[in-house]
Design an enzyme around this catalytic site. Structure first.
Site, PDB file in Angstrom:
ATOM      1  N   LYS A 155      46.976  35.569  13.302  1.00  0.00           N
ATOM      2  CA  LYS A 155      46.158  35.462  12.410  1.00  0.00           C
ATOM      3  C   LYS A 155      45.558  36.649  11.465  1.00  0.00           C
ATOM      4  O   LYS A 155      45.101  37.506  12.255  1.00  0.00           O
ATOM      5  CB  LYS A 155      44.888  34.529  12.709  1.00  0.00           C
ATOM      6  CG  LYS A 155      45.233  33.262  13.483  1.00  0.00           C
ATOM      7  CD  LYS A 155      45.342  32.161  12.329  1.00  0.00           C
ATOM      8  CE  LYS A 155      45.484  30.986  12.915  1.00  0.00           C
ATOM      9  NZ  LYS A 155      45.385  29.630  11.539  1.00  0.00           N
ATOM     10  N   LYS A 252      50.210  18.956   9.174  1.00  0.00           N
ATOM     11  CA  LYS A 252      49.447  18.592  10.662  1.00  0.00           C
ATOM     12  C   LYS A 252      49.083  17.220  10.568  1.00  0.00           C
ATOM     13  O   LYS A 252      48.537  16.674   9.611  1.00  0.00           O
ATOM     14  CB  LYS A 252      48.026  19.501  10.450  1.00  0.00           C
ATOM     15  CG  LYS A 252      48.567  20.976  10.720  1.00  0.00           C
ATOM     16  CD  LYS A 252      47.237  21.854  10.713  1.00  0.00           C
ATOM     17  CE  LYS A 252      47.734  23.390  11.036  1.00  0.00           C
ATOM     18  NZ  LYS A 252      46.644  24.361  10.288  1.00  0.00           N
TER      19      LYS A 252
HETATM   20 MG   LIG Z   1      47.512  27.718   8.973  1.00  0.00          MG
END
Ligand SMILES: [Mg+2]
Length: 340
Positions: A155, A252
């Protein structure tokens, strides 16, 4: 059919920080659908980033209780169609938990794992990455060393993004992918991409704001690394547009409303030539066991949510150095072992 809603606070192994938020506990909601002694399970997490609260999901699920099938089980596609009439408009997280629980129950009733019911070959499954949340360089290096893995998702969105990747690269030969969670500009992305490629990064997830379509157009043409949509690709209606601006999409289950629409998005994305990834939230083994059923259909998978939490509530698939080991039970193979 009986509906039970269980709620838990999953302790996170590390404070999880991305561009938008930071947290130590992940509240999660588990839907249990029971039919003739068998139970199917599905999950949706409280996600402030998408405006999803536990109260809202519980309210939504209570509102459909009286519409659940009572005599025969319709096919999961028909069940989704019925339930989406009530649950798709607001946000689809509760619909996801319900849809996944229903598919799990469907598989358990047929005594087969979902990937078997769909006729998929699991011998070439992609491996999952392990996510390193944002922190100081030293902490990110130690988080990585704590969990030896063949593939990491890092990240980014700090003022030292390249330095982070350089420091991590000194410690491992693993493949990297990076996720900027909308933190970069077009110019930054074009400057970073060749450097990241040289450091063994395979793609960049969502560098720009979700609606910066002009910027994405430039990146798709000029970036030396593939660009994958996450925040820009939420539901089925986003796939066609993303095909013009991205090299791939990160689907997702909670964003789109479950396995049923995810299967359609995978098909549509393939037809449009997109790379297909499925991602997760920080969720228990129940959510990750559902993602595991889709693996043969995917290029990339990020389903380490159940490794990021201290999961004492559920069992199902296991992850061994990136490889998924399926449970013996039918459906998604997941079960709740603690009742909240
Ligand atoms: Mg992402």
């Amino acid at each position: 059919m009986e509906l039970h809603v269980h709620t838990f606070d999953l302790p996170l192994k590390h404070t999880f920080t991305i561009t938008h938020e930071s947290r130590d506990v992940q509240p999660t909601l588990i839907v249990e659908l029971t039919w003739h002694g068998k139970s199917g399970f599905g999950e949706a997490t409280e996600t402030p980033y998408y405006g999803v609260t536990m109260e809202k999901m519980i309210y939504q699920l209570e509102s459909i209780r009286s519409f659940l099938p009572s005599d025969i089980l319709p096919h999961p596609n028909d069940f989704w169609k019925m339930m989406s009439k009530y649950l798709l408009d607001d946000h689809p997280f509760a619909l996801c938990a319900l849809d996944v629980a229903y598919w799990d129950l469907w598989g358990k009733t047929h005594d087969k794992a979902l990937h078997q019911l769909w006729g998929l070959d699991i011998s070439q499954n992609p491996i999952t990455d392990y996510t390193i949340g944002m922190d100081t360089i030293d902490v990110m290096v130690s988080k990585m060393k704590e969990m030896p893995f063949p593939l990491y998702k890092i990240k980014l969105g700090t003022n030292q993004d390249i330095e982070i990747i350089e420091a991590l690269r000194k410690e491992t030969d693993a493949v990297f992918r990076v996720d900027a969670n909308t933190a970069w500009t077009v110019e930054q992305t074009l400057e970073f991409a060749p450097k990241l490629k040289a450091l063994g990064v395979e793609f960049i997830e969502q560098p720009l704001k979700a609606d910066n379509w002009e910027g994405m157009k430039r990146l798709k043409k000029e970036s030396v690394l593939p660009i994958i949509a996450d925040e820009s690709c939420i539901t089925e209606s986003d796939v066609a547009q993303c095909a013009e601006y991205f090299h791939g999409i990160n689907i997702k289950l909670m964003k789109c409303g479950g396995i049923t629409p995810a299967l359609r998005m995978i098909q549509q994305g393939r037809n449009l030539g997109l790379k297909i990834m499925v991602g997760c939230m920080t969720e228990s083994t129940i959510g990750c066991s559902a993602i595991a059923q889709l693996l043969p259909l995917l290029d990339y998978v990020d389903m380490d949510g159940c490794l990021l939490v201290d999961d004492k509530i559920s069992q199902g698939i296991r992850i061994d150095f990136g490889h998924v080991i399926y449970a013996k039970e039918g459906g998604t193979g997941a079960k709740l072992i603690q009742h909240g």
